[in-house]
Motif scaffolding. Structure first.
Motif, mmCIF file in Angstrom:
data_model
loop_
_atom_site.group_PDB
_atom_site.id
_atom_site.type_symbol
_atom_site.label_atom_id
_atom_site.label_comp_id
_atom_site.label_asym_id
_atom_site.label_seq_id
_atom_site.Cartn_x
_atom_site.Cartn_y
_atom_site.Cartn_z
ATOM 1 N N THR A 1 0.736 -1.259 -0.098
ATOM 2 C CA THR A 1 -0.182 0.072 -0.144
ATOM 3 C C THR A 1 0.853 1.374 0.010
ATOM 4 O OG1 THR A 1 -1.646 -1.167 1.233
ATOM 5 C CG2 THR A 1 -1.982 1.222 1.087
ATOM 6 N N ARG B 1 1.535 2.608 -3.398
ATOM 7 C CA ARG B 1 0.541 3.336 -4.096
ATOM 8 C C ARG B 1 0.363 4.719 -3.805
ATOM 9 N NH1 ARG B 1 -2.668 0.973 -6.928
ATOM 10 N NH2 ARG B 1 -2.133 -1.301 -6.795
ATOM 11 N N TYR B 2 0.905 4.877 -2.741
ATOM 12 C CA TYR B 2 0.958 6.585 -2.316
ATOM 13 C C TYR B 2 2.218 7.096 -2.861
ATOM 14 C CZ TYR B 2 -3.492 5.584 -0.447
ATOM 15 O OH TYR B 2 -4.993 5.281 -0.368
ATOM 16 N N GLU C 1 6.092 6.588 -4.481
ATOM 17 C CA GLU C 1 6.691 5.608 -5.193
ATOM 18 C C GLU C 1 8.007 4.757 -4.783
ATOM 19 O OE1 GLU C 1 7.524 7.055 -9.216
ATOM 20 O OE2 GLU C 1 5.349 7.631 -9.743
#
Lengths: 214, 214, 214, 214
Positions: free
Chosen positions: A50, A53-54, A56
């Motif tokens: 996760t 996702r926010y 890189e």
DNA sequence: CATGAATGAGCATTCATTCAT
DNA sequence: TATGAATGAATGCTCATTCAT
């Protein structure tokens, strides 16, 4: 169902902030290189994947943390000096006292330390902090000193150096607590240091009306 | 010929020092975790395996570096204060000026920064530096201040805090150069800061001759 | 001077044997892969580099050890059976008893175990031992059994298998002591096993003169 | 499609077993020290890092292999003897025949050999095998012998040693095949050995009907 | 010949990053 | 979108072997 949906979308909004907060704790505690993203994820209560996702890369997460810390503290910093417009004899005690207050409640000292620690590996970090924090703070203080010198409130002298004479002991004291803890017999009491140092500095720089001169 | 003949036996004596020196450069530059022993070896001009002949682990090499840095600087620190026995008005300028001198020539600021950086991961490091460097330095300075207060050379006030008022700006300035480089318009000139800050502090703490004397 | 010279040349003669002995201890104790040549050198009282004057590689040293162990034990093995020429009822007790004797005093069990351990990594080792030790031992025993069968001392049956029936328990017992130590409640007393097993086997294979048959 | 979909979740269940199986092959073939985890991973069809998801260290993987081998063989061993309750003249042939069967199909002999090889480096290994395998096997067999002696089926003698007389040749034969291969002219045929040895032993220990009975 | 400092290929282990689910 | 199993490049450390002394 609606409950869950709401919970999710709510969390989705907060996720980045939660991650940044968790990451800040870890980076501050262990340093950049020694921080494991697994631990960040665990602390943030999300899966490792996760994070990506926010943010890189680990480095970008770090930058986000630094940026967040910067903006979170910046307003306070600006405020401290910008608003003010009185005499140095009023400003300096207030400024130092406020700095002393920062110690107990905020993560500022830890972040200061982290910046010192990581600035070599991340030169950007140093540049940003210089421009955004140091330059503003010292710049503003320096300006106020110049003004005070112009109206002969304080004696002449390099205003930049004078700013360091004013702030240095507080910085040193902050770092002392950060690094050596508060148990040391030499650990300075920040409020008392703020008061005493303000006193000394003001005595040291204020232009005295010498009676016989008049 | 002699050169070559002695190569091994001579180097065996020097190797540890060479390795420590190379390691210090790397640790100071990259931090403990980010330093690769390959790079240390390369910089020291030896093979990776050679490091392990002299230091069992990366961590022990680090400790050796710290210890070396400590003892190398300790004598200088002791000297600075111990020898002295005059008035504060002589001591303080000398002390600050000497601290200013440390900046250019030695690796002291870089080591200071490394200690700040790594003390969280190596709590021992913090303890040692506290006991060996900070306590001695502040302790000695504090004693001298107490003596000066006793003979009414300087006004009352907490001597430990006063010591921080005296040293803090130099520490801050050292770190400024270390972290932000010397190109910044706010980068303090150390000699000037030492002179100016000594002046201010002395004015701020010296007991004034009573007016009727004039 | 002469003393020293003599000592040296004497040692020079003995060096290979000393090294082999030290190496055998280490190989037997740790196995081939886990044995460090540093330890072998230390135990042999020579420098690491010296090992390489006598044995080109670790593997060759190992082969030398094995060869030495082989020749050291071979004569005894040969003797045990070759010399003998009496009836099985005399041979078997003697043979097993002698094998039992091997346990306490010699390094034979440890070497047996080493051969079992390392033969997979060193197929040569297995082949040599097969040809030099096993084939000779089993071959000789098998021949004696065949002779006994010919003169109807013992009943028919595969002589090779019979040889294993005779020796197997002693081998198992040797390995038991080697691997599990002698403290186990199941650890067999070798002398008693030799005696009892000889008894059983002889009863099991000897052709009885059935009284009524005469 | 279903195949692919389930690939991960299914494999997650199977992975440890797959890894253990691959590791057992490697450990058995090369020994602990000489086994490279790269090869284990390759054989298991996974990446090196994957091993560490399931087993923290090489040593723990080894222990898992041993444990697996233990439990896999233990039930069979227990069964063989526990269930049984008849006379020794029925048990022994059955027991030996079953042991002979183990040779061809299972990895038992290879594991036996591995235990012999590695027990010195891993004393735990020896202890566990002693307590879990040897003690149970010999203990049970010994008990059955005692019972047979009590009902005068077999003659007196140390039951523990008798157990070794019974099993020893099979163990030796197993190791012979393991170490020297099955091509040797002396390589025993296990089934025949089981039959012949059972015969001999029974003749050797069974109490004979007194001659006057004939 | 003997020594042991130096070497560097080799291996266990870690961890940021990817991607099938 | 979130997950966490899988990956493999990277790194600390070992040890057989070499070679200057």
């Amino acid at each position: 169902m609606t409950e869950i949906k709401l919970k999710w979308s709510r969390r989705k909004q907060e996720r980045p902030a939660e991650i940044i907060s968790a990451a800040m704790d870890e980076f501050v505690e262990k340093g950049f290189a020694a921080t494991k993203l697994t631990d960040v994820a665990k602390r943030a209560g999300v899966a490792k994947g996760t994070l990506f996702r926010y943010f890189e890369t680990k480095e970008q997460l770090f930058h986000a943390v630094v940026k967040h810390a910067l903006t979170a503290n910046l307003s306070a910093i600006e405020q401290a000096a910008v608003v003010f417009d009185g005499s140095l004899s009023e400003l300096i005690p207030m400024l130092l006292n406020r700095a002393a207050g920062r110690m107990g409640d905020s993560r500022f000292p830890a972040i200061l330390r982290m910046v010192l620690s990581e600035s070599r590996a991340f030169p950007n970090l140093a540049r940003i902090w210089h421009d955004e924090v140091i330059a503003r703070m010292l710049g503003k203080l320096s300006d106020l000193i110049k003004a005070a010198q112009a109206r002969e409130e304080v004696s002449v002298g390099d205003p930049n150096l004078l700013a360091i004479s004013i702030m240095g002991p507080m910085i040193m004291a902050l770092l002392f607590h950060e690094v050596f803890g508060s148990q040391s017999p030499y650990a300075p009491n920040l409020e008392k240091l703020a008061a005493q140092h303000a006193d000394i500095i003001l005595k040291g720089i204020t232009v005295k009306e010498s009676p016989q001169e008049v």
